[in-house]
Design a protein around this motif. Structure first.
Motif, short mmCIF file in Angstrom:
data_model
loop_
_atom_site.label_atom_id
_atom_site.label_comp_id
_atom_site.label_asym_id
_atom_site.label_seq_id
_atom_site.Cartn_x
_atom_site.Cartn_y
_atom_site.Cartn_z
N GLU A 114 -0.30 7.31 3.05
CA GLU A 114 -1.53 8.06 2.78
C GLU A 114 -1.23 9.52 2.46
OE1 GLU A 114 -5.28 6.40 4.88
OE2 GLU A 114 -3.72 6.51 6.40
N VAL A 116 -0.82 7.64 -1.70
CA VAL A 116 -2.23 7.44 -2.04
C VAL A 116 -2.74 8.65 -2.81
CG1 VAL A 116 -4.55 7.11 -1.13
CG2 VAL A 116 -2.60 5.94 -0.06
N GLY A 117 -3.36 8.39 -3.95
CA GLY A 117 -3.82 9.45 -4.82
C GLY A 117 -2.83 9.85 -5.89
N TYR A 176 0.82 -1.21 0.00
CA TYR A 176 0.00 0.00 0.00
C TYR A 176 0.85 1.27 0.00
CZ TYR A 176 -4.00 -3.01 0.96
OH TYR A 176 -4.97 -3.98 0.88
N HIS A 230 -7.63 5.99 -3.39
CA HIS A 230 -6.63 5.88 -4.47
C HIS A 230 -7.29 5.55 -5.80
CE1 HIS A 230 -2.54 5.46 -5.93
NE2 HIS A 230 -2.89 4.35 -6.54
N LEU A 254 -0.97 0.69 -6.43
CA LEU A 254 -0.71 0.15 -5.09
C LEU A 254 -0.91 -1.36 -5.08
CD1 LEU A 254 -2.49 2.73 -2.76
CD2 LEU A 254 -0.11 2.71 -3.52
#
Length: 261
Positions: free
Chosen positions: A181, A185-186, A171, A214, A191
């Motif tokens: 995060e 993420v994004g 992740y 995501h 991932l």
């Protein structure tokens, strides 16, 4: 179709040694051999997978790629190794000579930093070749290893090489999920879900929120065999509470599309 993005495998004699070394202090749950991997895939219902080879030093890159190049292509997609102590040309030639279609990068085992300009140059060449790259991100065995694969470094790499097909394990931040995060993420990376010894130790609600933030179309299942049990990790994905469409995409649809399976 279930496709596992994260399957380490070694020649038999090295696999035996790995049982004693215990990578990152983690007990291997399976034997790490090619035959053992194929048996596990059959038992777990895995149709295809990425066979990952990691050369811990420059002198073993060619031998590692030669071995990974021999895996059965009807079940496994060969992901070989590179090392910054070799030239860009040497790395690319070794991959092509052995029919390898992607690369596994491991800042922990290889003592390589995602911030190393030599790594950037190699990955830029792989991007030009259309080769996907799977990399460990997050915690390692010690603080120095942690920094080599920090989530913020992965984000800088992804931003610098926007055309690179980059897959971030765990992740985007093994045991550094808050940083993942914040930084990963994004972003443009894909991932991957592995979290040895099991993803089941993560809070399902947090994982689902992360996946949806995501984009469930850019998350792929990986077990991290032989450090984790693929059957248990597939069950953990199915127990998250994703929609059937999201679950199917994560367990195989997304990676099939990315790799052109």
């Amino acid at each position: 179709m279930i496709v596992d993005c994260h399957l380490h495998v070694w020649p038999d004699h090295i696999a035996r040694a790995m049982q004693e070394q215990r990578p990152a202090g983690m007990k291997l749950q399976f034997d790490g051999t090619l035959d053992g991997l194929l048996r596990t895939m059959d038992a777990s219902g895995i149709d295809r997978g990425c066979a990952l080879g990691v050369g811990i030093k420059a002198s073993v890159v060619e031998r590692t790629n030669e071995f990974i190049g021999t895996v059965p292509r009807d079940r496994l997609v060969p992901f070989g190794t590179v090392h910054p102590e070799l030239s860009v040309e040497q790395n690319v030639r070794s991959l092509k000579d052995n029919g390898i279609v992607g690369v596994k990068l491991h800042p922990l085992f290889q003592t390589v930093s995602l911030a190393d300009p030599r790594v950037h140059d190699i990955l830029a060449a792989l991007s030009d070749e259309g080769m996907p790259v799977i990399t460990h991100v997050g915690a390692g065995a010690d603080p120095e290893a942690n920094e080599r694969g920090a989530p913020v470094l992965l984000r800088r790499l992804a931003d610098a090489l926007p055309d690179l097909k980059l897959i971030a394990c765990h992740y985007g931040g093994y045991h550094r999920l808050d940083e993942a995060e914040e930084h990963v993420v994004g972003s443009s990376v894909t991932l991957e879900t592995s979290w040895p010894p099991t993803m089941a130790e993560l809070e399902p609600e947090k994982v689902v929120a992360l996946i949806r933030r995501h984009g469930a179309d850019r998350v792929v299942y990986g077990s991290d065999w032989p450090m984790a049990d693929p059957a248990a990790e597939i069950a953990a994905i199915r127990n998250l509470g994703l929609t059937p469409e999201e679950e199917a995409a994560v367990l195989g649809g997304n990676l099939s599309r990315l790799l052109g399976l």
